[in-house]
Design an enzyme around this catalytic site. Structure first.
Site, short mmCIF file in Angstrom:
data_model
loop_
_atom_site.label_atom_id
_atom_site.label_comp_id
_atom_site.label_asym_id
_atom_site.label_seq_id
_atom_site.Cartn_x
_atom_site.Cartn_y
_atom_site.Cartn_z
CB SER A 11 -0.90 -0.01 1.24
OG SER A 11 -0.09 -0.16 2.41
CB CYS A 73 0.26 -4.89 1.57
SG CYS A 73 -0.97 -4.06 2.56
CG ASN A 74 1.23 -8.26 6.99
OD1 ASN A 74 1.36 -9.36 7.50
ND2 ASN A 74 2.25 -7.48 6.71
CD GLU A 152 3.66 5.81 7.22
OE1 GLU A 152 3.13 6.91 6.98
OE2 GLU A 152 3.49 4.79 6.51
CB CYS A 184 1.67 -4.51 10.22
SG CYS A 184 1.59 -2.87 9.46
CB THR A 185 4.65 -3.39 5.72
OG1 THR A 185 3.61 -2.45 6.01
CG2 THR A 185 4.27 -4.28 4.57
N1 DGL Z 1 1.10 -2.23 4.48
C1 DGL Z 1 0.03 -2.32 5.46
C2 DGL Z 1 0.04 -3.72 6.07
O1 DGL Z 1 1.03 -4.41 6.08
C3 DGL Z 1 0.17 -1.26 6.53
C4 DGL Z 1 -0.13 0.15 6.04
C5 DGL Z 1 -1.55 0.29 5.53
O2 DGL Z 1 -2.50 0.26 6.35
O3 DGL Z 1 -1.72 0.38 4.33
O4 DGL Z 1 -0.97 -4.15 6.55
#
Ligand code: DGL
Length: 265
Positions: A11, A73-74, A152, A184-185
């Site tokens: 994302s 992305c998870n 972030e 989560c990333t």
């Molecule tokens: N990349 C998303 C994940 O790993 C975290 C950031 C988002 O909410 O887009 O779930």
């Protein structure tokens, strides 16, 4: 053997934690990375929207002739992976399978805590995958939506972050978790502070590292590993460019990122 590039999408720029892990384990692979920074976060969106965005991400990578795709992305893995795998012929791997395998590689693990975005937790994808493979496992899920913004902001060791983590983790600690799965990333950047709060008795499994190992097994099985003498290349495309994303990308990648271009989906 196949020297084509791997496509990796997320994302935003958080998926660069997966890129870093892949580059460490498979330095000869070339990577085309797509971060959908114009539409981040996915973690608070509806399953339909996450599936639509993920489909557009895959189509973009396929235009680059990638040999396989990693859903870094998870949240996208949790909601869109089965549909993507059904729809496209290119091999597509996500982060969940790898994280689950890594948790279960410890035969003594009994109580697993999972932290992730609201979207990932709402899907119960990790919980189902774990419960399917091992009965009797106690799983405690906790949405932790404040962690992405804190990472972030680079508040990795900030008192506010510690307070928030303590509040999120106390119920799990009280239930005696022996493993914490970072679903989560962004969360690999929090490992030092998490380990400080949890103590050395709790194993932390980070889905970025385990995803790279899972990918290596898949590429080996499909005979798709690259074979070249030099290191592979990395191209980063983002759907929105801002100074903030460039700076963030460097932190997730642990080095100055290569030139980043803006891409249209
Ligand atoms: N990349 C998303 C994940 O790993 C975290 C950031 C988002 O909410 O887009 O779930």
């Amino acid at each position: 053997m196949n020297n084509g590039a791997l496509g990796i999408f997320d994302s935003g720029v958080g998926g660069l934690t997966v890129v870093r892990a892949v580059q460490e384990l498979l330095p000869q692979e070339s990577i085309v990375y797509l971060g959908d920074t114009a539409r981040v976060p996915y973690g608070s969106k509806s399953p339909e929207t996450i599936r639509r965005f993920s489909d557009e991400d895959v189509r973009h990578l396929l235009r680059h002739d990638v040999k396989a795709i990693v859903v870094a992305c998870n949240t996208a893995t949790a909601h869109a992976l089965p549909q993507l795998q059904q729809q496209y012929r290119v091999p597509i791997v996500g982060v969940i399978e790898a994280g689950v395998e890594s948790v279960l590689s410890d035969p003594h693990c009994q109580r697993v805590g999972i932290i992730a975005t609201r979207g990932t937790i709402a899907s119960h994808a990790y919980q189902h995958a774990l419960a399917l493979r091992r009965t009797g496992l106690r799983i405690i899920e906790q949405p932790t939506p404040l962690l992405v913004p804190l990472v972030e902001e680079n508040w990795l060791n900030h008192a506010a972050t510690k307070l928030i983590l303590q509040s999120y983790l106390t119920p799990m600690i009280e239930k005696g978790i022996d493993t914490l799965l970072l679903a989560c990333t962004h969360y690999p950047l929090l490992v030092p502070v998490l380990q400080e709060i949890l103590g050395s008795g709790v194993r932390i499994v980070d889905s970025a590292t385990t995803c790279a190992e899972h990918l290596r097994r898949e590429l080996t099985r499909l005979d798709l590993l690259a074979e070249r003498d030099s290191a592979g290349t990395l191209e980063i495309g983002l759907t929105d460019l801002s100074d903030q994303f460039e700076e963030l990308a460097g932190r997730f990648l642990h080095r100055v990122p290569p030139r980043i271009s803006r891409v249209e989906l």
